[in-house]
Scaffold this motif. Structure first.
Motif, short mmCIF file in Angstrom:
data_model
loop_
_atom_site.label_atom_id
_atom_site.label_comp_id
_atom_site.label_asym_id
_atom_site.label_seq_id
_atom_site.Cartn_x
_atom_site.Cartn_y
_atom_site.Cartn_z
N ILE A 398 0.85 -1.19 0.00
CA ILE A 398 0.00 0.00 0.00
C ILE A 398 0.89 1.24 0.00
N SER A 399 0.59 2.18 -0.86
CA SER A 399 1.34 3.43 -0.91
C SER A 399 0.47 4.64 -0.63
N GLN A 400 -0.83 4.49 -0.80
CA GLN A 400 -1.72 5.64 -0.63
C GLN A 400 -3.07 5.17 -0.10
N ILE A 401 -3.61 5.92 0.86
CA ILE A 401 -4.94 5.64 1.39
C ILE A 401 -5.81 6.85 1.10
N GLY A 402 -6.83 6.65 0.31
CA GLY A 402 -7.69 7.75 -0.08
C GLY A 402 -8.74 8.06 0.96
N PRO A 403 -9.38 9.22 0.85
CA PRO A 403 -10.44 9.59 1.79
C PRO A 403 -11.59 8.57 1.75
N GLY A 404 -12.06 8.21 2.94
CA GLY A 404 -13.20 7.30 3.03
C GLY A 404 -12.92 5.90 2.55
N SER A 405 -11.65 5.48 2.55
CA SER A 405 -11.30 4.16 2.03
C SER A 405 -11.96 3.03 2.81
N PHE A 406 -12.18 3.25 4.13
CA PHE A 406 -12.75 2.19 4.96
C PHE A 406 -14.14 2.56 5.49
N SER A 407 -14.73 3.60 4.94
CA SER A 407 -16.01 4.09 5.45
C SER A 407 -17.11 3.05 5.34
N ILE A 408 -16.94 2.13 4.39
CA ILE A 408 -17.95 1.10 4.19
C ILE A 408 -17.89 0.03 5.27
N LEU A 409 -16.77 0.01 6.02
CA LEU A 409 -16.53 -1.03 7.04
C LEU A 409 -16.78 -0.46 8.43
N GLY A 410 -18.00 -0.12 8.70
CA GLY A 410 -18.35 0.54 9.96
C GLY A 410 -18.19 -0.34 11.19
N ASN A 411 -18.13 -1.67 11.02
CA ASN A 411 -18.00 -2.58 12.17
C ASN A 411 -16.55 -2.97 12.47
N LEU A 412 -15.62 -2.45 11.69
CA LEU A 412 -14.23 -2.85 11.82
C LEU A 412 -13.67 -2.45 13.20
N THR A 413 -12.99 -3.41 13.88
CA THR A 413 -12.36 -3.14 15.17
C THR A 413 -10.84 -3.26 15.11
N SER A 414 -10.31 -3.99 14.12
CA SER A 414 -8.86 -4.17 14.01
C SER A 414 -8.43 -3.98 12.57
N LEU A 415 -7.45 -3.10 12.37
CA LEU A 415 -6.94 -2.83 11.03
C LEU A 415 -5.41 -2.88 11.07
N PHE A 416 -4.84 -3.78 10.26
CA PHE A 416 -3.39 -3.96 10.21
C PHE A 416 -2.88 -3.56 8.84
N MET A 417 -2.03 -2.51 8.82
CA MET A 417 -1.43 -2.05 7.57
C MET A 417 0.07 -1.85 7.73
N ASP A 418 0.72 -2.67 8.55
CA ASP A 418 2.15 -2.55 8.77
C ASP A 418 2.92 -3.13 7.59
N LEU A 419 4.20 -2.79 7.52
CA LEU A 419 5.11 -3.27 6.47
C LEU A 419 4.61 -2.90 5.08
N ASN A 420 4.17 -1.66 4.94
CA ASN A 420 3.75 -1.16 3.63
C ASN A 420 4.62 0.04 3.24
N PHE A 421 4.18 0.80 2.23
CA PHE A 421 4.97 1.93 1.73
C PHE A 421 4.13 3.20 1.71
N ILE A 422 3.30 3.35 2.74
CA ILE A 422 2.39 4.49 2.80
C ILE A 422 3.19 5.79 2.93
#
Length: 884
Positions: A398-422
């Protein structure tokens, strides 16, 4: 050997280790059973030795043995008397031996055995060797070159639960092979892994229809043989089937047809190199809940691939997948966990995950997918109907996270985005809609993420935030990006080269328990010399329990930096430049349990600094510091180390003195604490007290063992000067004899040998038999002779006390004469030890009536006889006049 301690020598094991009733005698090259172990042991491990047999008599000392392991030896047979001796034996492990012929009588007495491992032998069964094992629940006969699964011809093993035939040469399962298990109603697990199975006779599983788990891993059967296997399992109660590495290259829509009526809930098809799955292949498994397809080469998933799996809850496609068609998971309406780790997906479309209405956990770590490089609001739109709680996007480029990228996932409690190129500034819009999120991991993004004031404004319930090795820029922001995170409990900002933060950066984080700031550049912030004073950014963290500040270049800790951290349990300042820590810095750390200060420049450990912090400490790590081993710097610390129960790793070799030169490179524990005391008064007192004690001891020993010699030579010196007698010359002229001797008839020999020779030294003794007056009666002669004798000498023995003549007349008259004449003229010579009561009762005399010099004891040792003669001469020469 003992029953409560470990018998070991250095690092190499040389004897059995006995602890808690278990004896470990493995790896000792033993050729026979140790005979001297504690009798109460219940477990004995004799593995990896050189045993060739198990003689029953050798186990007689251990009647309570429950568990016996003799693996990796050279045992050739199991003696029938083994279980007769060990009647309580429950488990027996004979794995990796040379057992060949196994007769029925060999195990006939093992009726209490519940666990038996005979793997890696070369078994050849004679008769029904397992027929007596009515309590057995586990049996392993793997790797024995068995050509048939038939272990008996009649029903047996009624309580067996697990039986393993792995790695034998069984190529076919015949109709009656499992007849011996037909009455085994508890059988659940049948392990047939790594067998060259090709043939399954009809009805081969009929005797064990209650079987629930069948393991066929590594059997290399192929598609046709698996189809036959499934057909034969159709009438069983199977719910777990493992088919790993069975060469199932292609899965057809008829492979599992035989399991249509089964209750199969778990199927593992991992490691088969499977390249194709025909549509409808799983339609026969409507009750399946777990499907593992890891390590395969599946090129394509279509709409019909998982058709029929309406009850599937977990699908693992790790290292298996290349491409996914739209709606490929549509039929998996009950799926809760989908694992796509290390897969290659061409594209995630708006319908890729459509139909996953129960999905809660999506694992896509290390997945290669172009759609994940720039995440936007449409990337996960196919999960709109999914109640997703955990999303793992670790190492997905992953290099870029756009606005509202996870807005559809309203129940999400854990998000792992380590070891990327953000590489972007987080404005907060990226996480919009994640109102339920509790954990975010953005670590190891090559320090390319920049925070803003509103980065986490949409995550009020966040509890865990990991930003290790990700941030760039400054955290000197007002307001702080962490201010909205009032529920945060773990914050990791390590490895970010942070150099500038505000005092209120962590303000409001009242629930924060773990704060990690290691590998930053915070030294300047805590310097007293900076304008405005040190930045005390830890204020208000009253719930903090762990603080890590390693490798920050810190050379001082501000006096109030740790104030208020009353709940802190672990504090770490490893790898800094701390030296002269100020007094009372740690005074508020009453709850501290672990303190890490290794690799600093600490020279002094004084109570003014560390006493409060170390009061309840259970772990101290302060090695690799240049300690100054002087009284002022280290005395208290060494005393604490000698008395504490806390764990101090590396104490013997990494706590080393740097100064002074006398202690250079010596262990801190070798510091002489006595050198720190003012010894002037103590040394004088020590010398005086030691001298007095030694003198007293020497005197007591001399008196005890050589007192008679001292007295002897003293008397010689005195008496040579003054003479042996203190009587006046006129007193001696009144008497004819020096002493009248009263003795029993049995003691006449002692008198003749020991007393009469003294007459040659100008002493005269009066003996009744020798010196009686002619013509006088015996009574008159005794009275007359006593009057003519200056002393009356009693030779005291038991015989004397029993002599009626001596008791009634001689003793009575002697006492009367002493009283009448007012003379101190009685001398007692004890040939035997005599109680004063007997002396008084028989002779009417007590020791207290006489002067000490008039009481003599005949010595036992011959070398003391001259001293006795000397004392006798003194007693005979003493005046008879009473001393006033």
């Amino acid at each position: 050997m003992t029953g409560s301690c470990c018998c070991m020598a250095s690092e190499k094991k040389t004897s059995c280790k006995v602890q808690h009733g278990k004896a470990d005698c493995s790896h000792l090259s033993l050729k026979e059973i140790p005979p001297d172990l504690p009798r109460n042991i219940t477990s004995l491990d004799l593995s990896h030795n050189r045993l060739t047999q198990l003689p029953p008599d050798a186990f007689i000392p251990y009647p309570g043995l429950l568990h016996l392991s003799v693996t990796h030896n050279s045992i050739t047979k199991i003696d029938e008397g083994l279980c007769k001796t060990l009647v309580l034996l429950r488990t027996l492990n004979v794995e990796h031996n040379e057992v060949h012929l196994l007769h029925e009588k060999d195990l006939s007495h093992c009726t209490n055995l519940t666990w038996l491992n005979m793997a890696f032998n070369r078994l050849k069964l004679k008769g029904e060797p397992f027929s007596a094992l009515e309590s057995l629940t586990f049996l392993d006969v793997s790797k024995n070159n068995l050509m048939s699964a038939r272990l008996g011809s009649q029903p047996q093993l009624p309580n067996i639960v697990t039986i393993t035939f792995s790695s034998n040469t069984i190529s076919a399962l015949k109709k009656d092979d499992f007849f011996f298990l037909s009455h085994s109603s508890f059988l659940q697990v049948l392990n047939l892994s790594s067998l060259p199975l090709k043939t399954f006779e009809p009805g081969c599983f009929k005797p064990i229809t209650n079987i629930k788990t069948v393991i066929m891993d590594g059997s290399n059967m192929g598609t046709d043989a698996i189809s036959k296997l499934c057909s034969e399992l159709s009438g069983t109660a199977i719910n777990v089937l493992s088919l790993q590495k069975v060469n199932l290259v292609t899965l057809t829509n008829t492979t599992f047809r035989g399991l249509q009526k089964s209750n199969l809930t778990f199927l593992d098809l991992s490691g088969n190199g499977m390249g194709k799955i025909e549509e409808g292949s799983f339609q026969w498994l409507p009750r399946l809940e777990n499907l593992f397809l890891t390590d395969n080469k599946i090129k394509h998933l279509t709409k019909g691939t998982f058709h029929g799996l309406k009850n599937l809850k977990k699908l693992n496609l790790r290292k298996s997948l290349v491409n996914i068609d739209d709606f490929s998971f549509q039929s998996l309406i009950a799926l809760e966990t989908l694992i796509l780790v290390h897969t290659t997906i061409r594209e995630i479309t708006q319908h890729t995950f459509a139909g996953l209405t129960s999905l809660r956990d999506l694992e896509m770590g290390w997945c290669t997918c172009a759609s994940l490089r720039n995440i936007n609001s449409t990337t996960f739109v196919s999960l709109a109907a999914s109640p997703l709680r955990k999303l793992n996007l670790t190492a997905t480029a992953i290099s870029q996270i756009g606005p509202g990228s996870f807005s559809i996932l309203g129940n999400l409690t854990s998000l792992f985005m380590d070891l990327n190129f953000i590489k972007q500034t987080l404005t907060g819009q990226e996480f919009e809609g994640l109102g339920q999120i509790q954990e975010i991991n953005l670590s190891n993004n090559r320090q390319t993420v920049k925070l803003s004031n509103a980065s986490f404004i949409h995550m009020p319930n966040l509890k865990v935030l990991i930003l290790r090795r990700s941030l760039v820029g400054t955290l000197n922001l007002n307001p702080s990006p962490f201010k909205p995170l009032s529920n945060l409990t773990i914050l990791d900002l390590s490895n970010n080269n942070i150099a500038d933060i505000r005092k209120d950066m962590l303000e409001g984080l009242v629930n924060l328990k773990v704060l990690k700031l290691q590998h930053n550049n915070l030294a300047r912030l805590w310097k007293s010399a900076i304008s405005g004073g040190p930045v005390l950014f830890l204020g208000g963290l009253q719930s903090l329990s762990t603080l890590v500040m390693d490798y920050n270049g810190l050379d001082e800790i501000p006096l109030k930096a740790l104030r208020g951290l009353t709940k802190l349990q672990e504090l770490s300042f490893n790898g800094n430049l701390l030296d002269n820590i100020k007094d009372t810095v740690f005074d508020d750390l009453h709850s501290l349990r672990a303190l890490h200060l290794q690799k600093n420049l600490i020279t002094a450990v004084r109570p003014e600094v560390f006493k409060s912090a170390m009061t309840n400490l259970s772990l101290l790590v302060m090695n690799k510091n240049p300690f100054d081993c002087t009284c002022e710097s280290i005395l208290w610390f060494v005393t604490w180390l000698n008395t504490t129960n806390a764990s101090v790793p590396y104490l013997s070799d990494q706590y080393v003195c740097n100064t002074p030169l006398a202690y250079f490179n010596h262990a801190v524990m070798h510091f002489d604490t006595l050198s720190c005391k003012d010894m002037t008064p103590f040394q004088t007192l020590y010398i005086l007290s030691s001298t007095a004690v030694i003198t007293l001891m020497v005197t007591a020993l001399l008196v005890r063992f050589h007192g008679w010699r001292i007295q002897f030579y003293w008397n010689i010196m005195i008496n040579r000067t003054l003479g042996f007698s203190d009587a006046r010359v006129e007193e001696g002229r009144e008497f004819e004899y020096d002493a009248y001797v009263i003795h029993a008839e049995e003691d006449i020999k002692w008198v003749e040998r020991r007393l009469l020779p003294l007459e040659d030294e100008n002493y005269t003794f009066c003996l009744e038999d020798r010196d009686s007056v002619p013509g006088m009666s015996r009574l008159e002669s005794i009275v007359d002779n006593m009057r003519r004798s200056r002393k009356i000498l009693f030779v005291v023995t038991e015989s004397l006390l029993k002599d009626q003549w001596c008791r009634r007349f001689k003793a009575h008259h002697a006492l009367h004469q002493v009283i009448e004449a007012s003379r101190d003229s009685v001398v007692l010579v004890f040939l035997q030890d005599m109680h004063d009561y007997k002396l008084s009762h028989s002779l009417f005399l007590r020791r207290g009536m006489l002067r000490p010099r008039c009481i003599l004891h005949w010595p036992v040792h011959k070398e003391r006889v001259p001293a006795f003669h000397q004392k006798l001469c003194i007693a005979l020469g003493m005046t008879n006049q009473l001393q006033q």
